[in-house]
Enzyme design. Sequence first.
Site, short mmCIF file in Angstrom:
data_model
loop_
_atom_site.label_atom_id
_atom_site.label_comp_id
_atom_site.label_asym_id
_atom_site.label_seq_id
_atom_site.Cartn_x
_atom_site.Cartn_y
_atom_site.Cartn_z
N THR A 146 5.00 -0.55 3.15
CA THR A 146 3.98 0.19 2.38
C THR A 146 2.89 -0.81 2.02
OG1 THR A 146 5.29 -0.15 0.37
CG2 THR A 146 5.50 1.98 1.47
N LYS A 168 11.95 -3.51 3.12
CA LYS A 168 10.56 -3.33 2.69
C LYS A 168 10.55 -3.32 1.17
CE LYS A 168 8.52 -0.38 1.10
NZ LYS A 168 8.27 0.21 -0.28
N THR A 179 12.36 -1.84 -5.67
CA THR A 179 11.94 -0.72 -4.81
C THR A 179 11.97 -1.20 -3.46
OG1 THR A 179 10.48 0.40 -6.12
CG2 THR A 179 10.16 0.70 -3.87
N GLU A 259 3.49 -7.89 -4.98
CA GLU A 259 2.08 -7.52 -5.09
C GLU A 259 1.29 -8.49 -5.97
OE1 GLU A 259 2.39 -3.52 -6.45
OE2 GLU A 259 2.59 -2.72 -4.43
N ASN A 378 -2.59 -2.26 -8.32
CA ASN A 378 -1.87 -1.12 -8.88
C ASN A 378 -2.72 -0.18 -9.72
OD1 ASN A 378 0.94 -1.31 -7.98
ND2 ASN A 378 0.70 -3.39 -8.77
N SER A 383 -5.60 6.21 -6.09
CA SER A 383 -6.91 6.86 -6.27
C SER A 383 -7.95 6.29 -5.33
CB SER A 383 -7.36 6.73 -7.72
OG SER A 383 -7.24 5.41 -8.17
#
Lengths: 383, 383
Positions: A146, A168, A179, A259, A378, A383
């Site tokens: 992702t 992942k 996750t 991230e 994040n 959006s």
Amino acid sequence: MSVTAAKGFTAAGIAAGIKQNGNPDLALVVNQGPRRAAAGVFTSNRVKAAPVLWSEQVLKTGELTAVVLNSGGANACTGPQGFQDTHATAEKVAEVLNIGAGEVAVASTGLIGVLLPMDKLLPGVEKAAVELSEHGGEKAAIAIKTTDTVHKTAVVTKNGWTVGGMAKGAGMLAPGLATMLVVLTTDADVDTPELDKALRAATRVTFDRVDSDGCMSTNDTVLLLASGASGVSPEYDDFADAVRQVCDNLGRQLIGDAEGASKDIRVEVVNAETEEDAVEVGRSIARNNLLKCAIHGEDPNWGRVLSAIGTTSAAFEPDRLNVAINDVWVCKNGSVGEDRDLVDMRYREVKITADLAAGNASAVIWTNDLTADYVHENSAYSS
Amino acid sequence: MSVTAAKGFTAAGIAAGIKQNGNPDLALVVNQGPRRAAAGVFTSNRVKAAPVLWSEQVLKTGELTAVVLNSGGANACTGPQGFQDTHATAEKVAEVLNIGAGEVAVASTGLIGVLLPMDKLLPGVEKAAVELSEHGGEKAAIAIKTTDTVHKTAVVTKNGWTVGGMAKGAGMLAPGLATMLVVLTTDADVDTPELDKALRAATRVTFDRVDSDGCMSTNDTVLLLASGASGVSPEYDDFADAVRQVCDNLGRQLIGDAEGASKDIRVEVVNAETEEDAVEVGRSIARNNLLKCAIHGEDPNWGRVLSAIGTTSAAFEPDRLNVAINDVWVCKNGSVGEDRDLVDMRYREVKITADLAAGNASAVIWTNDLTADYVHENSAYSS
């Protein structure tokens, strides 16, 4: 490499069109046997995605023939329709492989609260089935990414048998599993109870101790499939050790790709009264936003470490706590220790050692720093 | 305004030179009586700063005549010398006011793990004593600022009596008290047991429900002093209500000034089985870094709200959860609800409502978004 390093497995990774940017987003892993033993661990989040509910159910037989995974949508918080979509995905895999849907685990990752585009996903399953190959592991690993910047695989080969896998995950990493979607395969001849025992023992000290941002996912899934194709039945301890090594390697890769991270932080708690105390303290340190910002700024701010320890229920006396950052004991007996200017924090890996002076237990938790890049990534994700 | 709004109090705020930039850093608040009743609540962090240990001890008498507060250094994790410094500070206040050291509470805020410059602090106490005034409340409020961008005061005046106060705190805000120093004063004629009861009732639903970044401080202190100078003995409920209002107002100001924040987030949990459940869920939502980033990006990401709820032990069924963001029910029955494009997030205040559909209890937790500015401020704070 990856899920096809062990004999008896084929895999594929293709672009089904679930992701709008056209990147690979569907992976299929098939166990060709002769054995089809399987074990799994799943998120402890009580809000579980449809594929988690499905896969937990089918795993009760202790056997799996195939795993289908998609990125581009988590199929979480999608109501009855979401569960029907997971069911339809398993049925389609069963149809193209000529097996039963109860032999198929499903895993999904991506945005929560959005239905999957089944008109793209189901034809994608047919396409993936055509591309199944003994060399397909790498492509499968790429298709489950992702926000990962790299795909993650690991392999351990022993005397005649192999454990390999793919993972992942790059955010929302937290205990009770990061996750992550992880599929491990082995050609060792191991039955379901031993598989299950080895997998739980391994995840408990690896994926469960990776805590990037304290956010627990709805979709975490770790599966281990055994084909028995090597014909070798290893000793349990050897096998469990190999599984743990692969999990440890993949977990370390997850933190390395977290991230926005600029530092990988190894939090080691030593001399705790119990392992539970060590884990609780390690997690409290790993989740302290102020400390994570300080590490980002290469500031050996041990006060924030003590502050985090103080919020736990672990056994310790405040005036006996010691803290080292990169092996410099900047806090001794709960107060100022060695000169903080001795701490060299230029490198990516940072080591925090917390000595509770309360016993002999220890634990390691991996986390990463908190950066402006994490915030940017994040705050703009959906959006 | 501030701590001198109530009759019977004097205060001062001066620059003692503890802060290297020369800003005000020492405050003194004195109760002139006739009554000297006092109550306090302190951090629940087990690593407590020296002034917290001292003030907890002196408060056991139920009386205080003076409070001395410094910014520029927390005097936390400073060992026996740190405690001696707190003791010496109280002794100096006692000397200049001609009272006993046991009548003096001490509060400190700033960096952890650094000894206070006593050669500056003690002369500062003498200077502050000279400047004590019935109009000194504002200066005292300014002198306790650390990274606060504004000083914080609040006053409620009732029929002949007043409750007023000052607060500092702009980060490390978390339950079991935000990192805050708060001094409240009243000229109501209230005895220690009622003061204590009113203060605990107020902080439980105000400061304890402010959760900026989940980091609990070593120094949190909230004191309430009563002079009885108004000669009025209010009904307990009226008095408790006034204390709660002042605390609520100051707590709201703390969130409004949280480090780097661009959004103030009101998390309301409704229809919980118990108030404890409501608080646990509210706190879990308030601490979710991914959600806090999403709110910063004006992204009504309700999936992250559900994800946070799912990590709690509260009573709920996943498929009965409802979530509104700014009154738009974007999640209904655990799945997609009203169109997320209807959510207007342009304003600073954002309201998240989580309906657990499990009972009649509710709670409100205040937090703020997670921003790149927070990271910048906290990665450079001490270096």
